[in-house]
Design a protein around this motif. Structure first.
Motif, mmCIF file in Angstrom:
data_model
loop_
_atom_site.group_PDB
_atom_site.id
_atom_site.type_symbol
_atom_site.label_atom_id
_atom_site.label_comp_id
_atom_site.label_asym_id
_atom_site.label_seq_id
_atom_site.Cartn_x
_atom_site.Cartn_y
_atom_site.Cartn_z
ATOM 1 N N SER A 99 -58.887 -46.277 26.399
ATOM 2 C CA SER A 99 -57.918 -47.338 26.093
ATOM 3 C C SER A 99 -58.559 -48.705 25.855
ATOM 4 C CB SER A 99 -56.852 -47.427 27.195
ATOM 5 O OG SER A 99 -57.445 -47.659 28.452
ATOM 6 N N SER A 105 -54.337 -54.491 20.131
ATOM 7 C CA SER A 105 -52.887 -54.336 20.033
ATOM 8 C C SER A 105 -52.153 -55.570 20.538
ATOM 9 C CB SER A 105 -52.441 -53.107 20.842
ATOM 10 O OG SER A 105 -53.051 -51.931 20.364
ATOM 11 N N MET A 139 -50.829 -49.978 26.419
ATOM 12 C CA MET A 139 -51.968 -49.176 25.966
ATOM 13 C C MET A 139 -53.030 -48.971 27.055
ATOM 14 S SD MET A 139 -51.380 -48.401 22.759
ATOM 15 C CE MET A 139 -49.709 -48.159 23.340
ATOM 16 N N THR A 158 -52.316 -45.584 28.899
ATOM 17 C CA THR A 158 -52.144 -44.338 28.162
ATOM 18 C C THR A 158 -53.031 -43.263 28.783
ATOM 19 O OG1 THR A 158 -53.894 -44.961 26.609
ATOM 20 C CG2 THR A 158 -51.640 -45.517 26.003
ATOM 21 N N GLY A 176 -50.178 -47.557 17.367
ATOM 22 C CA GLY A 176 -50.081 -48.032 18.741
ATOM 23 C C GLY A 176 -48.650 -48.299 19.156
ATOM 24 N N GLY A 209 -47.033 -46.244 22.225
ATOM 25 C CA GLY A 209 -46.502 -46.906 23.417
ATOM 26 C C GLY A 209 -45.167 -46.337 23.841
#
Length: 745
Positions: free
Chosen positions: A80, A87, A315, A318, A456, A460
């Motif tokens: 990540s 992002s 993010m 994740t 992204g 998400g």
């Protein structure tokens, strides 16, 4: 094409089939006493259960598993840092102090969700060591009657690892109240099933989006060293890597994943070391961001934009769900050790270093990871990053395979071929059809979106939806199963669940900017799953309502025109209680029956695994008033939802059937038991034939348009494009006979 002997006989079943009223007597395996039970509707008993307590793994084994887990569990979470700041600051850094606010958000998000929620709370909710959405659902199913399919048996609770401890305290009343509400409400039962299906669909969506964003982020780093490389060239290189990734899936998680554990250990060591170096070199004061006041100031300064940026903060967590989903391959303690010992510190150091670097280089926000890497380490880091991205993709693809297997076992997914790739770890599976569909979807997403920003946004939503579903089910587990103090439950909801819903609101804001993608995937998958499950339940209820009565069975089996031929016939159906109507249909059209007949139902229990010595539940079918021996038996073969069905089925069934007869007639019927055992041995020696009952369904006359679309078109389309039962259960073609029949639902 294989030449398989088939008898396919089809006719429309009328609605006047006799209903069944079998005797409910059951022989208890310890006292052979007669009891009333809602079960197979025939005389029987359960096989003895194994109650041997097994010692936990030694510390040496736990440490080995902790090392091996690095190559399976942490790929997504560990990579990540490649794209988080990209992002969040897609439009650049507006204020230098925003970096402090964002870093504070990242720190507390990782700590709260990954460490506190998953490592210390959710991992305690494993189902006999297995995790994931279905593990939580299965726990709830065992404590409350929330299953919709009417195939539950009282003997299911006698399986040794089915039982759960229920602490007796002041919380029992609240747990009983919640259980009662759930059991009485059909709407809540359907809602729980749909929520579980949604969580499953989102995990499969992760299996599509993770390879895209991980590989694109890693491959994009080549532009830092070679600016002449265009975005299209990065996309083409990424697609080549993706094709390679899916081609090696057939090798299995065991071979693909464990070999990567050293690489992931190197990855975490490098990002942690570089992060520590950067934080000392550029701005050591960035650690003051651990004070949450910088989060408050960040929101005051940026207002709506700060809320929107939470979609990028997501993010950093994740792959946290993989800690729970993949725990069945390892142990809870090994996951806790690897997370706390290496993964969590390395991630915090990595984000600390990037934040320190960005405080001095605001213009590097769009590619913070690679630009913050010291020049001498760039190419080694690029190579390791690409390999780590492949590993990140591997973990979610493997997770998608596992969760589809679980869905299939619980009647929530159409038939697909399950290939078990590891003898050591039965939970490791490969599904060719799903692998191909995931590959095509990944290539399409990568080719269309080209950059990680919109992917992204989609990613998400998938991540946070799974997390909120897990939290919702966890609240039920805490109240109903753990009997957790209400103040602790409220604290969990107010802090963790509320924050996750805040994150969800942020990612949903970017619905039009790629966020629709996982919801579109989920809509398609949930439609397929619900259509299959709904018709599956309708078909089961139809067979239950039209099962053969004892009188009709005796009439059919003892008919003058019926010829008993040598051999043992295994007649497969999905009906647990009673004899399916398709059997009468078969005998009327083929007036020959083998000397021994066993009606076999393969059933999944709401537990991950069933001990092999408790696999079979037998009952002998006989006309109770006249004690006529029909040489017929009922057998339920019970499997867990995460279990391989690759045991020596025929040999094990015959062996356990003889053991059942030995126990049943042990006291007063020794001669009869010996004769029956000899008859079974002789029949098995003469040959075993597998009779597959495969019914087709159509909507009954007068059905509404929605029901006709559901059954005649949607279900029919899915069924015709998927595998047949004999391929799913690996039944020998030369000894397989199919029997078809049409049900009007």
């Amino acid at each position: 094409m294989s030449s398989e002997p088939k008898v396919v006989i089809k006719e429309e079943e009328d609605n006047n089939t006799e209903h069944n009223h079998h005797d409910n007597r059951v022989y208890d395996h310890s006292h052979f006493s007669t009891q009333k039970r809602d079960s197979l509707d025939m005389e029987s008993r359960s096989l003895p259960s194994s109650s041997h307590a097994s010692k936990g793994p030694s510390m040496a084994v736990i440490m080995q598993l902790a090392f091996q887990s690095m190559g399976i569990v942490y790929g997504d979470l560990g990579t990540s840092p490649l794209y988080v700041y990209t992002s969040i600051f897609a439009n650049g850094v507006k204020d230098n102090d925003d970096i402090l606010g964002v870093f504070s958000l990242i720190f507390y998000t990782i700590t709260l969700v990954t460490l506190v929620k998953y490592v210390f709370i959710v991992l305690r909710a494993t189902d006999n060591g297995d995790g994931g959405t279905f593990a939580l659902y299965s726990l709830i199913c065992r404590y409350a009657k929330v299953g919709i399919l009417p195939n539950q048996q009282i003997e299911d609770a006698e399986v040794s690892n089915y039982k759960l401890e229920s602490p007796k305290d002041s919380s029992m009343k609240r747990a009983s109240w919640l259980k009662s509400i759930i059991e009485k409400s059909y709407t809540i039962k359907i809602l729980l099933l749909l929520v579980t299906m949604l969580g499953t669909s989102m995990v499969i969506g992760d299996g599509i989006l993770t390879p895209c964003i991980s590989v694109l982020s890693a491959m994009g780093g080549i532009k830092v060293a070679a600016p002449s490389i265009t975005d299209n060239m990065v996309v083409e290189l990424s697609i080549c890597v993706l094709i390679f990734l899916f081609m090696v899936q057939r090798l299995g998680t065991d071979k693909v994943g464990y070999s990567f554990a050293p690489i992931m250990c190197l990855w975490f060591t490098m990002i942690g070391g570089i992060g520590l170096y950067n934080s000392i070199k550029y701005d050591p004061t960035v650690l003051k961001a651990l004070n949450p006041k910088y989060i408050v100031e960040y929101f005051i300064r940026n207002k709506k934009d700060a809320w929107i940026s939470l979609g990028g903060v997501v993010m950093c967590i994740t792959g946290a769900e993989a800690l729970f989903a993949d725990v069945g391959h390892f142990t809870v303690r090994s996951i806790q050790i690897s997370t706390c010992g290496l993964v969590y510190p390395a991630l915090i150091l990595a984000y600390t270093g990037q934040s320190s670097y960005l405080r001095k280089h605001n213009d590097a926000a769009t590619d913070a990871f690679y630009k913050s890497v010291p020049h001498a380490l760039y190419w080694p880091m690029f190579v390791v990053a690409v390999m780590a991205a492949i590993i990140a993709s591997q973990s979610l693809i493997s997770g998608a395979f596992s969760i589809i297997q679980q869905s299939l076992s619980l009647g929530c997914f159409p038939r697909v071929k399950i290939v078990h790739t590891s003898i050591k770890y039965p939970g490791q599976v490969y599904i060719p059809e799903i692998n191909f569909l995931l590959m095509i979807s990944c290539i399409a997403v990568t080719a269309v979106f080209k950059t990680t920003i919109e992917i992204g946004n989609a990613y998400g939503i998938a991540v946070v939806m799974v997390m909120t579903i897990t939290s919702t089910l966890m609240v039920l587990v805490m109240i109903m199963i753990w009997k957790t103090h209400i103040l602790l439950v409220i604290t969990y909801v107010l802090i963790i669940s509320s924050y996750e819903f805040l994150l969800l609101s942020s990612v949903l804001y970017k619905f039009n900017e790629g966020g629709y993608l996982p919801l579109a995937f989920a809509a398609v998958l949930m439609t397929v799953m619900y259509v299959w499950n709904d018709v599956y339940r309708r078909k089961y209820s139809y067979e239950l309502d039209h099962k053969i009565s004892p009188e009709k069975l005796k009439e059919v089996a003892c008919g003058r025109n019926l010829v008993r031929i040598p051999g043992l016939a295994l007649f497969y159906s999905e009906l647990v209680q009673g004899i399916p109507p398709i059997f009468k249909h078969y005998v009327e059209n083929v007036p020959a029956l083998h000397s021994i007949v066993v009606f076999v139902t393969i059933k999944s229990l709401p537990i991950s695994k069933v001990p092999i010595e408790e696999r079979f539940l037998f009952r002998q079918i006989e006309e109770h008033q006249e004690k006529v021996n029909l040489n017929m038996f009922r057998c339920v073969a019970r499997y867990g939802y995460a279990e391989a069905r690759n045991d020596p089925f025929e040999d094990l069934l015959v062996k356990r059937l003889k053991k059942f007869l030995e126990d049943k007639y042990l006291i007063t019927h020794g001669d009869k038991e010996s004769l029956m055992q000899e008859a079974i041995e002789k029949a098995a020696g003469d040959g075993i034939v597998h009779l597959i009952g495969e019914s087709e369904v159509i909507a009954s006359k007068g059905s509404g348009i929605i029901k006709r679309i559901l059954i005649d078109y949607a279900y029919d389309f899915v069924k015709r494009n998927l595998r047949q039962g004999n391929k799913v259960f690996d039944i020998p073609h030369k000894r397989m006979v199919k029997v078809g029949m049409i049900y009007q639902l």
